[in-house]
Design a protein around this motif. Structure first.
Motif, mmCIF file in Angstrom:
data_model
loop_
_atom_site.group_PDB
_atom_site.id
_atom_site.type_symbol
_atom_site.label_atom_id
_atom_site.label_comp_id
_atom_site.label_asym_id
_atom_site.label_seq_id
_atom_site.Cartn_x
_atom_site.Cartn_y
_atom_site.Cartn_z
ATOM 1 N N MET A 211 -9.162 2.149 -9.326
ATOM 2 C CA MET A 211 -9.392 1.113 -8.300
ATOM 3 C C MET A 211 -10.161 -0.090 -8.861
ATOM 4 S SD MET A 211 -9.554 3.199 -4.701
ATOM 5 C CE MET A 211 -11.071 4.098 -4.975
ATOM 6 N N GLU B 262 -6.366 -7.920 -9.621
ATOM 7 C CA GLU B 262 -6.267 -8.789 -8.438
ATOM 8 C C GLU B 262 -7.050 -10.083 -8.656
ATOM 9 O OE1 GLU B 262 -6.619 -6.978 -4.413
ATOM 10 O OE2 GLU B 262 -6.653 -5.041 -5.418
ATOM 11 N N VAL C 231 -0.582 -6.823 -4.829
ATOM 12 C CA VAL C 231 -1.593 -6.716 -3.776
ATOM 13 C C VAL C 231 -2.254 -8.074 -3.566
ATOM 14 C CG1 VAL C 231 -3.723 -5.566 -3.078
ATOM 15 C CG2 VAL C 231 -2.043 -4.297 -4.430
ATOM 16 N N LEU D 181 -11.440 -9.334 -1.383
ATOM 17 C CA LEU D 181 -10.259 -8.473 -1.506
ATOM 18 C C LEU D 181 -10.588 -6.986 -1.411
ATOM 19 C CD1 LEU D 181 -10.217 -7.137 -4.587
ATOM 20 C CD2 LEU D 181 -9.513 -9.443 -5.209
ATOM 21 N N THR D 182 -11.885 -6.655 -1.315
ATOM 22 C CA THR D 182 -12.282 -5.240 -1.283
ATOM 23 C C THR D 182 -12.264 -4.689 0.137
ATOM 24 O OG1 THR D 182 -13.622 -5.437 -3.277
ATOM 25 C CG2 THR D 182 -14.205 -3.658 -1.756
ATOM 26 N N PHE D 183 -11.648 -3.513 0.280
ATOM 27 C CA PHE D 183 -11.662 -2.780 1.553
ATOM 28 C C PHE D 183 -12.239 -1.397 1.290
ATOM 29 C CE2 PHE D 183 -8.526 -6.023 2.113
ATOM 30 C CZ PHE D 183 -8.457 -6.316 3.459
ATOM 31 N N VAL E 243 -10.503 1.623 2.895
ATOM 32 C CA VAL E 243 -9.247 2.008 2.238
ATOM 33 C C VAL E 243 -9.558 2.804 0.965
ATOM 34 C CG1 VAL E 243 -7.146 1.152 1.101
ATOM 35 C CG2 VAL E 243 -7.986 0.038 3.183
ATOM 36 N N GLU E 244 -10.549 2.344 0.210
ATOM 37 C CA GLU E 244 -10.899 3.040 -1.033
ATOM 38 C C GLU E 244 -11.350 4.477 -0.757
ATOM 39 O OE1 GLU E 244 -13.427 0.809 -3.691
ATOM 40 O OE2 GLU E 244 -12.321 -1.060 -3.352
ATOM 41 N N VAL F 28 -8.288 6.554 -0.142
ATOM 42 C CA VAL F 28 -7.548 6.784 -1.388
ATOM 43 C C VAL F 28 -8.193 7.934 -2.164
ATOM 44 C CG1 VAL F 28 -6.936 5.795 -3.645
ATOM 45 C CG2 VAL F 28 -6.674 4.407 -1.569
ATOM 46 N N ARG G 43 0.836 -1.214 0.000
ATOM 47 C CA ARG G 43 0.000 0.000 0.000
ATOM 48 C C ARG G 43 0.864 1.254 0.000
ATOM 49 N NH1 ARG G 43 -4.839 -2.267 3.863
ATOM 50 N NH2 ARG G 43 -6.090 -3.116 2.153
ATOM 51 N N LEU H 243 1.624 1.987 -3.514
ATOM 52 C CA LEU H 243 0.473 2.569 -4.222
ATOM 53 C C LEU H 243 0.319 4.048 -3.880
ATOM 54 C CD1 LEU H 243 -2.237 -0.247 -3.900
ATOM 55 C CD2 LEU H 243 -0.791 0.282 -5.863
ATOM 56 N N LYS I 161 -2.292 -10.569 -0.227
ATOM 57 C CA LYS I 161 -3.573 -10.940 0.387
ATOM 58 C C LYS I 161 -3.717 -12.461 0.421
ATOM 59 C CE LYS I 161 -6.009 -6.648 -0.575
ATOM 60 N NZ LYS I 161 -6.973 -5.927 -1.430
ATOM 61 N N ARG J 145 0.445 1.230 -11.822
ATOM 62 C CA ARG J 145 -0.394 1.226 -10.620
ATOM 63 C C ARG J 145 -1.456 0.121 -10.695
ATOM 64 N NH1 ARG J 145 -4.961 1.070 -7.311
ATOM 65 N NH2 ARG J 145 -4.750 2.623 -5.706
ATOM 66 N N THR K 139 -7.620 -2.054 -10.851
ATOM 67 C CA THR K 139 -6.657 -2.715 -9.951
ATOM 68 C C THR K 139 -7.288 -3.992 -9.381
ATOM 69 O OG1 THR K 139 -5.718 -0.569 -9.337
ATOM 70 C CG2 THR K 139 -5.217 -2.419 -7.881
ATOM 71 N N LYS K 140 -8.547 -3.880 -9.007
ATOM 72 C CA LYS K 140 -9.231 -5.044 -8.431
ATOM 73 C C LYS K 140 -9.485 -6.124 -9.478
ATOM 74 C CE LYS K 140 -12.562 -2.873 -6.083
ATOM 75 N NZ LYS K 140 -13.652 -2.823 -5.050
#
Ligand SMILES: C=C(O[C@@H]1C=C(C(=O)O)C=C[C@H]1O)C(=O)O
Length: 256
Positions: free
Chosen positions: A240, A247, A162, A190-192, A195-196, A199, A18, A21, A166, A155, A243-244
Motif C-alpha cells: 500500500m 499515485e 487509481v 489520496l489516502t483512505f 479502505v486500507e 484491505v 478497486r 485491486l 481520483k 498491483r 502504491t501510494k
C-alpha cells in the motif's frame, strides 16, 4: 484479464479500479503460496558464484532478464499495466500491436519503481515466509519469484490508474496541490484509512482460506501454507505505501 481497466471498456471509476485491486490480491496470495513450496535456495541470489558463464550477476537476475526478453517480444510491455524489472536493452515486440485504450497521462510511462520492489521482495519479504535450506530447484524457484514480482509490480503500478480516477473525480482539489508540488498534501488527499484497514483484513483472510490444507474430513490441521499475518504485514508495510508512492508520482506529472 477482464478486471483490468484498460481491457474492460467499462467506465473508469474508483469502484472498478478497486475491484481490480481486490482481484489482484488473489494472484499475489497464490503466488506467495507457490513460492513457499521451495526453501530459500540462496545460491540463486548469490552474485559471486558465477553460475552462468559470462554473466556477472546472480542466477535469478539472469532468469528474470531472459524471461522478460521473450515476454517483451510477445508484446507484454506494450500493455501500460506492465513494467519490466530490466527495461534497458529489452527487445521490441515482434507481434501485431494491440490497441490499448489511452487512459493514463503519457507521463505514466516514465514511472517504474521496480528497482525498489525487487529490493523489498528479496531483502525484506522473502526471508519472512520461506524455509531455510536448498533443494536445488533453482529454475522453478526463480520462475516462482518472477511470478510474485510481476504480481506485486502490477498491483503497485496500478496506482497510476487509481490516481487518474481520483484526479478525474476531483480535479479542483488536486490541481492546486500538484502545482504547488505538495507531496504530503497529495498523499493525505489520496489516502483512505478505512479502505486500507479493510484491505489488510481481507488479504489475511485470503491467506487463511487459500493456504489451508484441504481434507475430505472436517478436521482442519490449522497449518497454513503462508502466515496470514505476513501477508497483511506485506500489504501494510510495502504494497500500500508503494502504491501510494506511485499515485503521488503520477499526480505530480498529471498536468505536464
Ligand atoms: C489504492 C487506493 O489508494 C490508497 C491506497 C490503498 C491501497 O494501496 O490499497 C488503499 C486506500 C488508499 O489509501 C484506493 O483508494 O483504493
Amino acid at each position: 484479464d477482464s478486471n483490468s481497466v484498460s481491457h474492460s471498456g467499462n467506465a473508469l471509476n474508483l469502484e472498478s479500479v478497486r475491484d481490480s485491486l481486490i482481484r489482484q490480491e488473489d494472484t499475489i496470495v497464490f503466488s506467495l503460496i507457490e513460492r513457499a513450496r521451495y526453501p530459500v535456495n540462496s545460491r540463486l541470489y548469490n552474485q559471486t558464484l558465477g553460475l552462468v558463464p559470462g554473466f556477472s550477476r546472480s542466477l535469478v537476475h539472469f532468469i528474470v532478464k531472459e524471461t522478460e526478453a521473450i515476454q517483451a517480444k510477445a508484446g507484454r510491455y506494450e500493455n501500460p499495466e506492465e513494467n519490466p524489472f530490466f527495461p534497458n536493452g529489452l527487445p521490441p515486440s515482434v507481434v501485431p500491436t494491440h490497441k490499448y485504450p489511452q487512459v493514463l497521462h503519457p507521463a505514466a510511462a516514465s514511472i517504474n519503481i521496480n528497482e525498489h520492489i525487487w529490493d523489498m521482495y528479496f531483502n525484506q519479504l522473502l526471508p519472512l515466509f520461506v524455509a531455510e535450506g536448498d533443494d536445488g530447484n533453482y529454475a522453478s524457484t526463480a520462475a516462482s519469484d518472477l511470478n510474485c514480482l510481476q504480481a506485486l509490480s502490477r498491483r503497485i503500478h496500478y496506482g497510476k490508474y487509481v490516481a487518474e480516477v481520483k484526479f478525474r473525480e476531483a480535479p479542483q482539489d488536486y490541481e492546486p496541490l500538484i502545482r504547488a508540488k505538495d507531496r504530503d498534501a497529495l498523499m493525505n488527499l489520496l489516502t483512505f484509512k478505512n479502505v486500507e484497514e479493510m484491505v489488510k483484513k481481507r488479504v489475511a483472510k485470503k491467506a487463511t482460506v487459500f493456504g489451508q490444507e484441504v481434507t475430505l474430513g472436517n478436521n482442519s490441521s490449522g497449518n497454513y501454507k503462508i502466515d496470514p499475518l505476513i501477508v497483511s504485514h506485506l500489504y501494510a508495510e510495502w504494497v500500500m505505501p508503494l502504491t501510494k508512492l506511485v499515485e503521488v508520482e503520477y499526480l505530480l506529472r498529471r498536468l505536464d
